[in-house]
Every structure is written in C-alpha cells, then in structure tokens.
Design an enzyme around this catalytic site. Structure first.
Site, PDB file in Angstrom:
ATOM      1  N   CYS A 121       3.769  33.530   9.849  1.00  0.00           N
ATOM      2  CA  CYS A 121       4.472  34.326  10.860  1.00  0.00           C
ATOM      3  C   CYS A 121       5.029  33.379  12.075  1.00  0.00           C
ATOM      4  CB  CYS A 121       3.184  35.096  11.679  1.00  0.00           C
ATOM      5  SG  CYS A 121       4.023  36.460  12.586  1.00  0.00           S
ATOM      6  N   GLU A 122       6.023  32.663  11.575  1.00  0.00           N
ATOM      7  CA  GLU A 122       6.750  31.752  12.293  1.00  0.00           C
ATOM      8  C   GLU A 122       8.320  31.934  11.888  1.00  0.00           C
ATOM      9  OE1 GLU A 122       5.660  28.227  14.159  1.00  0.00           O
ATOM     10  OE2 GLU A 122       3.521  28.707  14.161  1.00  0.00           O
ATOM     11  N   ARG A 134       3.550   7.793  -1.158  1.00  0.00           N
ATOM     12  CA  ARG A 134       4.536   8.718  -1.608  1.00  0.00           C
ATOM     13  C   ARG A 134       4.853   8.122  -3.031  1.00  0.00           C
ATOM     14  NH1 ARG A 134       7.764  11.297   1.854  1.00  0.00           N
ATOM     15  NH2 ARG A 134       6.920   9.868   3.325  1.00  0.00           N
ATOM     16  N   TYR A 171       9.595  17.997   9.284  1.00  0.00           N
ATOM     17  CA  TYR A 171      10.627  16.717   9.462  1.00  0.00           C
ATOM     18  C   TYR A 171      12.035  17.123   8.834  1.00  0.00           C
ATOM     19  CZ  TYR A 171       6.125  14.153   8.496  1.00  0.00           C
ATOM     20  OH  TYR A 171       4.854  13.802   8.631  1.00  0.00           O
ATOM     21  N   TYR A 219       1.859  14.304   0.310  1.00  0.00           N
ATOM     22  CA  TYR A 219       1.723  14.525   1.661  1.00  0.00           C
ATOM     23  C   TYR A 219       2.370  16.279   1.648  1.00  0.00           C
ATOM     24  CZ  TYR A 219       2.169   9.974   3.155  1.00  0.00           C
ATOM     25  OH  TYR A 219       1.977   8.350   2.978  1.00  0.00           O
ATOM     26  N   GLU A 243       0.810  -1.170   0.050  1.00  0.00           N
ATOM     27  CA  GLU A 243      -0.116  -0.050   0.128  1.00  0.00           C
ATOM     28  C   GLU A 243       0.901   1.326  -0.035  1.00  0.00           C
ATOM     29  OE1 GLU A 243      -2.242  -0.966   3.492  1.00  0.00           O
ATOM     30  OE2 GLU A 243      -0.595  -0.289   4.984  1.00  0.00           O
ATOM     31  N   PRO A 244       1.491   1.436  -1.139  1.00  0.00           N
ATOM     32  CA  PRO A 244       2.533   2.852  -1.082  1.00  0.00           C
ATOM     33  C   PRO A 244       1.489   4.083  -1.448  1.00  0.00           C
ATOM     34  CG  PRO A 244       2.585   1.610  -3.192  1.00  0.00           C
ATOM     35  CD  PRO A 244       1.750   0.848  -2.359  1.00  0.00           C
ATOM     36  N   ARG A 264       6.312  19.586   5.182  1.00  0.00           N
ATOM     37  CA  ARG A 264       7.343  18.771   5.375  1.00  0.00           C
ATOM     38  C   ARG A 264       8.718  19.082   5.806  1.00  0.00           C
ATOM     39  NH1 ARG A 264       9.163  15.540   2.180  1.00  0.00           N
ATOM     40  NH2 ARG A 264       8.897  13.571   3.478  1.00  0.00           N
TER      41      ARG A 264
END
Ligand code: LLP
Length: 439
Positions: free
Chosen positions: A359-360, A292, A332, A388, A289-290, A328
């Site tokens: 604003c970060e 990406r 990560y 994703y 079940e891929p 992402r």
C-alpha cells in the site's frame, strides 16, 4: 539440520531446462521451457524465489580459477543471500564467508564453517558482539579507531584486521558507495599511524588490512586504484598476513549492459599483485569478498499477475509480490528484467508498469516495459533477483515472505524455505509481541 532440506520434489527438471533458466538469468531472453517454471509456481505457489545450483557452482569456479598462480582466496558476502542451502553449495566450491554482523557469524558457524573461513567486518559493533566474535575465533575486521582501541584494551596480545577508508568509492547507486571520503566505513588514512601505535602498545598484531569501495562497481579502474592504495599501505604493517580488497563486482541487469570484464580485471590486478609479491618477500594472501556476482544472476522471483488495470496513461500489471520482497527497485531505482513466462512466444507486445501489492505508490517493480500482452493469472519472472532479494525482504503490510526453491545440480527442485500461511504469519507476530489472542 534445516527441516525443509528434505522436501524434495521427485519431478526431474532436465538439464536443458536448467540451462534454459540460466539463459533467462544470464542474458534475459525468454526461457527455453517456461512450462517447468510454471509447474514449480503451481506446485509451490507464488511469490517464490527460484535459484539454480548449477549456475552458482559455475560462477564460484570461475572466481576460484581467476588468479591461478597467485595466493588469492574468495569469501562469499552472505548478505547477498544467506539461505543456508546456497551457503552450503558455495562452501562446497571452496569459498569462505564474509559476514557483517554477529548474527551472520553465528549462522556461518552453525552451518559448519570453520572460524578461520569466516571474516567478520564489524560496523558499530557492541562490546558483547566483540566478545562473541573473539569467542567464536573468527577473523575480526575492525572499522573504527575507537573500536580498535576498545579491542586492544580488552584483548591485549591478540590479533585482528582493520578496515581502511580508501577515499575512493564506486557503486551502482550513491547509497551503496562505501569507500568515498564521507563514508561512515573504515579508519581514516591519516589515523593509521595512531591505530598502529595503539595496537603495538597492546601487543595486538594487525594481521590484515581491508577496504570495500562499494557494490556494483561501475569503473574497474576504481577497484584497481583501491588495490594500489592497500598494497602501498601494506609496508606500514609488520604483522601483515593478508590484504582483503572487498567485494563489489557488478552484474549486468539490462540486456544491453556490458558485463564486467572479469578476465581483463584479473589480468590487470595480477600484474600489480605479482609485482607486490616480488618486492615484499613476506608471504601475504589476497582476499576478495563478492556477493552479488555469485548469486545475483542465479535467482529469479516468480510472481503471478492478479490484476490488470488501465489507469489511462499507464497500464499496471498488479502482482502478488512487491517491495516487501524485492526492495531494490524502490530503494535504488534498480532495474530488473521482467519476462511473462505464460505468454506465447509470438504474443503481441504492450507497454506496462509492473506494480506490487504494497500500500504505497512507490511499490513499482518495473516501469514502462515493453512486454508480451499479459492477463490475470499469467506468471512473471523477475530476473537477476538472487542477490539482495530475499535477504532484504520484510514483513511490511504483515505479508508473509516468499518461498524459496532450489533447482539442484541434478535437475530436481526442492523447497529451501517454505512459505508461511497468513494465519502462521499473524500468529507468530502476536506471539512475538507477547499479545494474547482474543480469537
Ligand atoms: N563486503 C562488504 C564489506 C560489503 O559491505 C559488501 C556489500 C560486500 C562485500 C559485497 O558486495 P557485492 O559484491 O555484493 O557488491 N543492497 C544493495 C547492495 C548493498 C551491498 C552492501 N555491502 C543492492 O541491492 O544493490
């Protein structure tokens, strides 16, 4: 029917341009014809995700043909990208769907997938979701002993699949390693006999066993190990009809990263699966079940630079997107190639950070990248963003989501999701909160 499905642009994108796009996404060189991507950006605005049907189809076919002489089926993990137009393409290539929430199950059903093509791996499922899944007649994959017991008590005489914690994990980041000993997913190996006994007592047939070790697997050996674990466990299950080995096939995000050798993996896995079939005697199907691997390289996020800012030690290219649209890198520390598609091919290069408009301070999409000299108004393609990206996008800072455009197999492009205006975005928010507007 999706109301945007018919928004078709009558400008045809020639095949060579479509191939050019696959060249950018496949291995990162500058696109053959960036002007066409710029034309899309000018017509539809930015930020916009762009997907390439041709590449998605090619990748599906590569998977379908990977184990020609084995009973292997492929499920697409829709969490990677659940745009229904992309799901249609993938279903058309013969894949089923892997889902992880009742909402994903409903989405699959509403786009016409048959229940037996929908695999639902639950995670902290509620009683209502469990009943919904049973009503929908999808394949329910249960990931905890307590939920299995609740299922057996509620639906004696029925069937299900179970998710096992194989105690081997992998993944591109610790946050996406799902099979290790401390993982929250799956039933413990030493609880399996209890699980089987409870099911038997309630005449529940455990028709499938499943594990998923993580996303963006680094070591193919770990996946092969997990396959062995599940094959060894199969003999414990009298009613077994299938074994699902999960997803996790990685893609290279950096141009110097080696690609996962799918053929070699298939060769090694085939040997084990064939031996198993020979010894087993029962007709058992195998599933993968891929997510990406199918859509990641087939998508880019187009954004426009609106600010170039020299902060002394760093120069930032300020864009009209951010971690609200592509989480992402922030979540990560993930790497995505970035190409300035407006710059001439012989442009001087400089080192930049690509910054989002959230604003970060952590809203940085790329760090210390040598790129073509860039200026305000230039367009950037953020590569390998098909998986994703949009599914993890949010309305943080109350900004609208990106548009999505599909470059069809015939080379046309069409909007498969339209951008909301700032007014629509705010009005919908106020409506959802039940607030009566004052102005
Ligand atoms: N099956 C299960 C049960 C999963 O949990 C996942 C992903 C997949 C299949 C598909 O994995 P894939 O083939 O796409 O690696 N947001 C992270 C990835 C999280 C994946 C979660 N589960 C990222 O952006 O890298």
């Amino acid at each position: 029917m999706c109301k945007f499905g018919a928004v078709e642009n009558n400008v045809q994108i020639t095949n060579s341009i479509a191939e050019g796009f696959s060249q950018i996404t496949d291995m990162h060189p500058v696109p053959v014809d960036p002007d066409r991507l710029i034309a899309i950006a000018q017509k539809w605005g930015t930020p916009t995700y762009i997907y390439l049907e041709k590449l998605i189809r090619e990748r599906c076919r590569k998977l379908i043909n990977l184990f020609p002489d084995l009973p292997v089926s492929w499920l697409y993990a829709i969490k990677a990208n659940d745009n229904p137009h992309l799901m249609d393409i993938i279903a058309d290539e013969g894949l089923g769907f892997d889902t992880v929430s009742y909402e994903e199950v409903l989405l699959c059903r509403k786009i016409g997938a048959e229940p037996h093509h929908i695999f639902y791996t639950e995670n902290n499922m509620t009683d209502a979701e469990m009943k919904g899944a049973v009503e929908q007649q999808v394949i329910l994959n249960i990931g905890s002993l307590s939920r299995l017991e609740a299922f057996c008590d509620t639906f004696p005489g029925s069937s299900c699949s179970i998710r096992i914690k194989p105690d081997i994990g992998d993944g591109h980041h610790a946050k996406v390693d799902t099979g290790n000993e401390d993982s929250k997913f799956g039933i413990r190996l030493d609880q399996l006999s209890e699980a089987i006994a409870y099911a038997e007592k309630n005449r529940v047939a455990i028709k499938g066993i499943h594990a998923h070790i993580g996303s963006g697997i680094r070591e193919p050996e770990n996946l092969l190990y997990e396959i062995n674990v599940l094959l060894d466990l199969a003999r414990l299950f009298n009613d077994l009809e299938f074994i699902n080995f999960g997803g996790g096939i990685p893609i290279p995000y950096r141009s110097d990263e080696p690609d996962f050798d799918l053929n070699r993996f298939a060769e090694l896995a085939s040997g084990r699966l064939k031996t198993f079939i020979g010894e087993e005697g029962r007709p058992i199907r195998f599933l993968f079940e891929p997510g990406r691997w199918i859509v990641g390289p087939a998508g880019i996020l187009l954004t426009q630079i609106n600010t170039v800012k020299d902060q002394g030690r760093k120069t930032f290219l300020g864009t009209d997107t951010g971690f609200n649209h592509l989480l992402r890198p922030a979540l990560y520390d993930a790497y995505h190639g970035v190409v300035n598609i407006s710059a001439p091919s012989d442009a001087e290069t400089r080192v930049y950070d690509v910054a989002g408009n959230i604003c970060e301070s952590g809203d940085i999409l790329a760090t210390d990248r040598e790129m073509s000299e860039s200026k305000t108004g230039d367009y950037l393609a953020i590569l390998d963003a098909g998986a994703y990206g949009m599914t993890m996008a949010s309305l943080y800072n109350r900004r609208a989501l990106p548009a999505e455009i599909l470059i069809t197999g015939k080379g046309f492009h069409k909007a498969i999701r339209q951008r909301k205006t700032p007014e629509q975005t705010v009005d919908e928010f106020l409506q959802d909160t039940g607030y009566s507007q004052k102005k």
